[in-house]
Scaffold this active site. Sequence first.
Site, short mmCIF file in Angstrom:
data_model
loop_
_atom_site.label_atom_id
_atom_site.label_comp_id
_atom_site.label_asym_id
_atom_site.label_seq_id
_atom_site.Cartn_x
_atom_site.Cartn_y
_atom_site.Cartn_z
N GLU A 318 0.82 -1.22 0.00
CA GLU A 318 0.00 0.00 0.00
C GLU A 318 0.85 1.26 0.00
O GLU A 318 0.81 2.03 0.96
CB GLU A 318 -0.86 0.02 1.27
CG GLU A 318 -1.84 -1.11 1.41
CD GLU A 318 -2.47 -1.14 2.80
OE1 GLU A 318 -1.83 -0.71 3.78
OE2 GLU A 318 -3.61 -1.59 2.89
N CYS A 396 1.05 33.00 11.83
CA CYS A 396 1.43 33.65 13.09
C CYS A 396 2.08 32.66 14.04
O CYS A 396 1.56 32.42 15.14
CB CYS A 396 0.21 34.30 13.71
SG CYS A 396 -0.33 35.66 12.71
#
Length: 468
Positions: A318, A396
């Site tokens: 996978e 920020c």
Amino acid sequence: MNAHAPAWLTVPDDVNALRPDEWAADVARSAAGEVSVAGLPAAELAREFGTPLFVLSEEDFRRRARLFRDTFAEAFKRIGAEAEVYYAGKSFLCTEVARWVESEGLGLDTCSAGEMLVARRAGFPAARVALHGNNKSAAEIARALDDGVGRIVSDSLDELSLVERIARERGVVAPVMLRLKTGVQAHTHESIATAHEDQKFGLSMASDEGRSEAHEAAARAIASEHLELLGVHAHVGSQIFEPTGFEQSAARLIAFLAEIRDEHGVELSELDLGGGHGIAYTPEDTPRPVAELAEASADVVARECAAHSLAVPSVSVEPGRAIVGPTTFTLYEAGTVKDVRLESGAGGAVRRYVAVDGGMSDNPRPVLYGADYSVTLASRTSAAEPVLSRVVGKHCESGDIVVRYAYLPGDVAAGDLLAVPATGAYCWALSSNYNYLPRPAVVAVRGGEARLIVRRETEDDLLARDIG
Ligand SMILES: Cc1ncc(COP(=O)(O)O)c(C=O)c1O
Ligand SMILES: N[C@@H](CCCC[NH3+])C(=O)O
């Protein structure tokens, strides 16, 4: 050598050069220094679609998907077995990508109702879809059964009971695999190691006395009329280079298959070895070629099955990151440039901070895992001296770093385009609206044409969920 840079970051001979392994195969750089993909210049893409922008090479994605599919199929054919590749959609999924995965003949690993919804919308054949998750809701399990998903990878005893109940209510038989904690310690960041005992995924194989969770789950699944136990699964972790973890994990799964045969007289037919194959973000990362991964997996599976006198089961893997990661780069526009003194006194070291128009909202990996990336000036060539730089976002937070260590030409300035390669996996997928930034668009480029496959969020999108 600069004391403020890591050892792997050497001053480049040519600050304009692209390191080949981090980019899609059809990315190039013109004599004028413009980065282009499949013949389309980055600046043109930025003009048409804006920045930040995820630029994905469709051809490169398809090539890597086929490479995994064919290489694993060949390696396992040699030992008389079949191998399938399930693309891990969590790394990056949208409807168009699901269509590519389908058309290249891979399966799709999903882990939520939303990912299954994308698969359904893309017309992905449900039989080739797997559903993962450590806390699947009843609604997700019901959707998987109603869609006819090919395998539900069961993560706990509680969940197995829930799957059985929902299958019984519907009068169907649920195809299940068991996700096992093989106890392997993966060499990767703690948050993305997934097979040791003390983490949330999987059924434990350990037991002091009596049956382990894993053995109990197998016994219940085999006894149930509404569960069909297909096989077992383990996923060691993500961004892994060390082969030993994969090999130990495969060996433990196969030993478990032998124990189930001895206890129940049943030989399970499927073995999923998970994903986790690492890619190169910096020269420190040394991925193994896919052929080597596939051969090593086939060798260990053949050897362990022979040791336990088991027929070799069908194998699946996978990969997510190793398929989509290198196919994509993020294009940013540079803004503010600031020099920060690292040492006092005349001639003391300086680090240049180059701020871009995105950041941790489109790539939280540096913040989450201390991940490193590289960066290149993408809109022109420069003859300026390389300067130790840090590419930061506009959020920020002082930790809002996109590329922690890089040498950029000393004349990089506002308006320049910067490209950060290998951002295909777990960047858009993990993106957020932090500070009310809209998520960037994803554009697929192929044969000189660019196509929007995920549009940029708008200001209306940003306000849409706010009741007002
Ligand atoms: C069960 C499972 N399979 C596959 C993957 C894909 O991992 P990667 O993108 O590292 O190949 C993950 C994520 O780590 C996973 O949890
Ligand atoms: N999000 C992680 C990978 C998680 C893998 C999913 N199980 C990363 O970016 O490295």
